[in-house]
Design an enzyme around this catalytic site. Structure first.
Site, PDB file in Angstrom:
ATOM      1  NE  ARG A 146     -10.633  -4.765   0.645  1.00  0.00           N
ATOM      2  CZ  ARG A 146     -10.285  -3.505   1.043  1.00  0.00           C
ATOM      3  NH1 ARG A 146      -9.653  -3.281   1.794  1.00  0.00           N
ATOM      4  NH2 ARG A 146      -8.216  -3.986   0.819  1.00  0.00           N
ATOM      5  NE  ARG A 148      -4.042   0.727   1.823  1.00  0.00           N
ATOM      6  CZ  ARG A 148      -5.300   0.586   2.816  1.00  0.00           C
ATOM      7  NH1 ARG A 148      -5.840   2.045   3.414  1.00  0.00           N
ATOM      8  NH2 ARG A 148      -6.192   0.107   1.632  1.00  0.00           N
ATOM      9  CG  ASP A 197     -13.799   6.299  -1.228  1.00  0.00           C
ATOM     10  OD1 ASP A 197     -13.032   6.260  -0.373  1.00  0.00           O
ATOM     11  OD2 ASP A 197     -12.553   6.267  -2.563  1.00  0.00           O
ATOM     12  CB  CYS A 246     -14.755   1.543  -0.201  1.00  0.00           C
ATOM     13  SG  CYS A 246     -14.221   3.147  -0.470  1.00  0.00           S
ATOM     14  CG  HIS A 274      -8.846  -0.119  -2.571  1.00  0.00           C
ATOM     15  ND1 HIS A 274      -7.442  -1.005  -2.598  1.00  0.00           N
ATOM     16  CD2 HIS A 274      -9.634   0.309  -1.702  1.00  0.00           C
ATOM     17  CE1 HIS A 274      -8.095  -1.583  -1.095  1.00  0.00           C
ATOM     18  NE2 HIS A 274      -8.940  -0.423  -0.740  1.00  0.00           N
ATOM     19  CD  GLN A 282     -13.330  -1.398  -0.517  1.00  0.00           C
ATOM     20  OE1 GLN A 282     -12.432  -1.713   0.223  1.00  0.00           O
ATOM     21  NE2 GLN A 282     -14.539  -2.278  -0.319  1.00  0.00           N
TER      22      GLN A 282
HETATM   23  N1   CP Z   1     -10.926  -0.109   2.127  1.00  0.00           N
HETATM   24  C1   CP Z   1     -10.015   0.099   3.027  1.00  0.00           C
HETATM   25  O1   CP Z   1      -9.294  -0.321   2.169  1.00  0.00           O
HETATM   26  O2   CP Z   1     -10.263   0.289   3.965  1.00  0.00           O
HETATM   27  P1   CP Z   1      -8.304   0.980   4.854  1.00  0.00           P
HETATM   28  O3   CP Z   1      -7.836   1.957   4.308  1.00  0.00           O
HETATM   29  O4   CP Z   1      -8.718   0.207   6.650  1.00  0.00           O
HETATM   30  O5   CP Z   1      -7.868  -0.984   4.733  1.00  0.00           O
HETATM   31  N1  NVA Z   2      -9.786   6.551  -1.540  1.00  0.00           N
HETATM   32  C1  NVA Z   2      -9.792   6.412  -0.092  1.00  0.00           C
HETATM   33  C2  NVA Z   2      -9.885   4.988   0.014  1.00  0.00           C
HETATM   34  C3  NVA Z   2      -9.045   5.219   1.362  1.00  0.00           C
HETATM   35  C4  NVA Z   2      -9.924   2.855   1.881  1.00  0.00           C
HETATM   36  C5  NVA Z   2      -8.022   6.335   0.475  1.00  0.00           C
HETATM   37  O1  NVA Z   2      -6.779   6.583  -1.184  1.00  0.00           O
HETATM   38  O2  NVA Z   2      -7.433   7.460   1.334  1.00  0.00           O
END
Ligand code: CP
Ligand code: NVA
Length: 301
Positions: free
Chosen positions: A285, A100, A217, A257, A127, A130
């Site tokens: 997930r 990530r 989101d 999400c 993502h 997700q």
């Molecule tokens: N939806 C999602 O990816 O959540 P986190 O940021 O908590 O991993």
């Molecule tokens: N768009 C958001 C998704 C979080 C799971 C971010 O990147 O923070």
């Protein structure tokens, strides 16, 4: 499938195979195939996470593997060691990586230099994990995506929106991106997608019309904190509240999400009224990512 770096890189058939295997894995969680026996995996995260981190740690263990969590800031990467060197070191010691981070290119470079299965656990561009979980959730709730119309509301140029766009392009369902002009997907991106299933509107009422799913989101994605004030002001009309929901198809699914910011992209009451579905999404997930890992290490079994 060697890696999961983006939905852009998958075919519709690969996405369908992951969702279908996830359904099987969810039904029989106690009998997870031990495809990672003897394997060590690493999670390398330079952004915060609750769902992604926990679901990957649990999923890797359920598949028989061992897992280490590495905060990007604690390893030398955080002090400027190049991603390609980090990748070459890890490729000699571990069997798979879940990353990530900010730049999509970092995940791609890690995959290419490490030579081990690499999974994108969120970048600024996509993502994918997700949306695979969300497709599983749609399958459970409304039998899938065929003939369905999904509406993504809010920051239409964020990672989650972009992965929805690729899912629509690959699977053929209708997608409406409802966003103010400032937060619509970049024209160069839409040109690359080149799909006729996707429309973009800056009118919230028009966006939700006839949709089977309303999806939102956060308005301030990780890394965009400095723009928070402006984003919240501009995106205010895009909140999912009862008034907007009233303009959608009766019974439309409300999906998020997570994490959710009540009073911003969704109201407390709409979120709580749809909590079972939204937390099913979160649970999914785990199942979807286990399916991804099975596909990566085992091929299409
Ligand atoms: N939806 C999602 O990816 O959540 P986190 O940021 O908590 O991993
Ligand atoms: N768009 C958001 C998704 C979080 C799971 C971010 O990147 O923070």
């Amino acid at each position: 499938m060697k890696h999961l770096l983006s939905l852009e890189a998958l075919t519709g058939a690969e996405i369908e195979r992951i969702v279908s295997q996830a359904t099987v894995l969810k039904k029989n969680r106690a009998a997870s195939p031990q495809v990672l026996t003897g394997q060590q995996w690493a999670l390398i995260f330079t952004k915060s996470s609750t769902r992604t981190r926990v679901s990957f740690e649990v999923g890797i263990r359920e598949l028989g593997g061992q897992v280490m969590f590495l905060s990007g800031n604690d390893i030398q990467l955080g002090r400027g060691e190049p991603i390609k060197d980090t990748a070459r070191v890890m490729g000699r010691m571990i069997h798979g990586a879940v990353i990530r981070t900010f730049a999509q290119n970092d995940v791609e470079e890690f995959a290419s230099f490490s030579g081990i299965p690499t999974i994108n656990a969120l970048t600024d561009d996509e993502h994918p994990c997700q949306i695979l979980a969300d497709l599983l959730t749609m399958t459970e709730r409304i039998g899938g995506w065929e003939g369905r119309r999904v509406c993504f509301l809010g920051d239409g140029d964020c990672n989650v929106a972009r992965s929805w766009i690729w899912a629509s392009a690959k699977l053929g369902f209708e997608l409406v991106i409802g966003a103010p002009k400032e937060f619509q997907p970049a024209a160069s991106f839409m040109d690359r997608v080149a799909s006729s299933n996707i429309s973009v509107t800056d009118d919230p009422s028009e966006a939700v019309q006839g949709c089977d799913v309303l999806y939102t989101d956060v308005w301030v994605s990780m890394g965009k904190e400095e723009e928070a004030k402006e984003r919240i002001e501009t995106l205010r009309p895009w909140q999912i509240d009862h008034a907007l929901l009233g303009k959608a198809k009766p019974g439309a699914l409300v999906m998020h999400c997570l994490p959710a910011y009540r009073g911003k992209e969704i109201t407390e009451s709409v979120l709580e009224e749809n909590a079972t579905l939204i937390f099913d999404q979160a649970e999914n997930r785990l199942h979807a990512q286990k399916a991804v890992i099975c596909q990566l290490v085992n091929g299409a079994k």
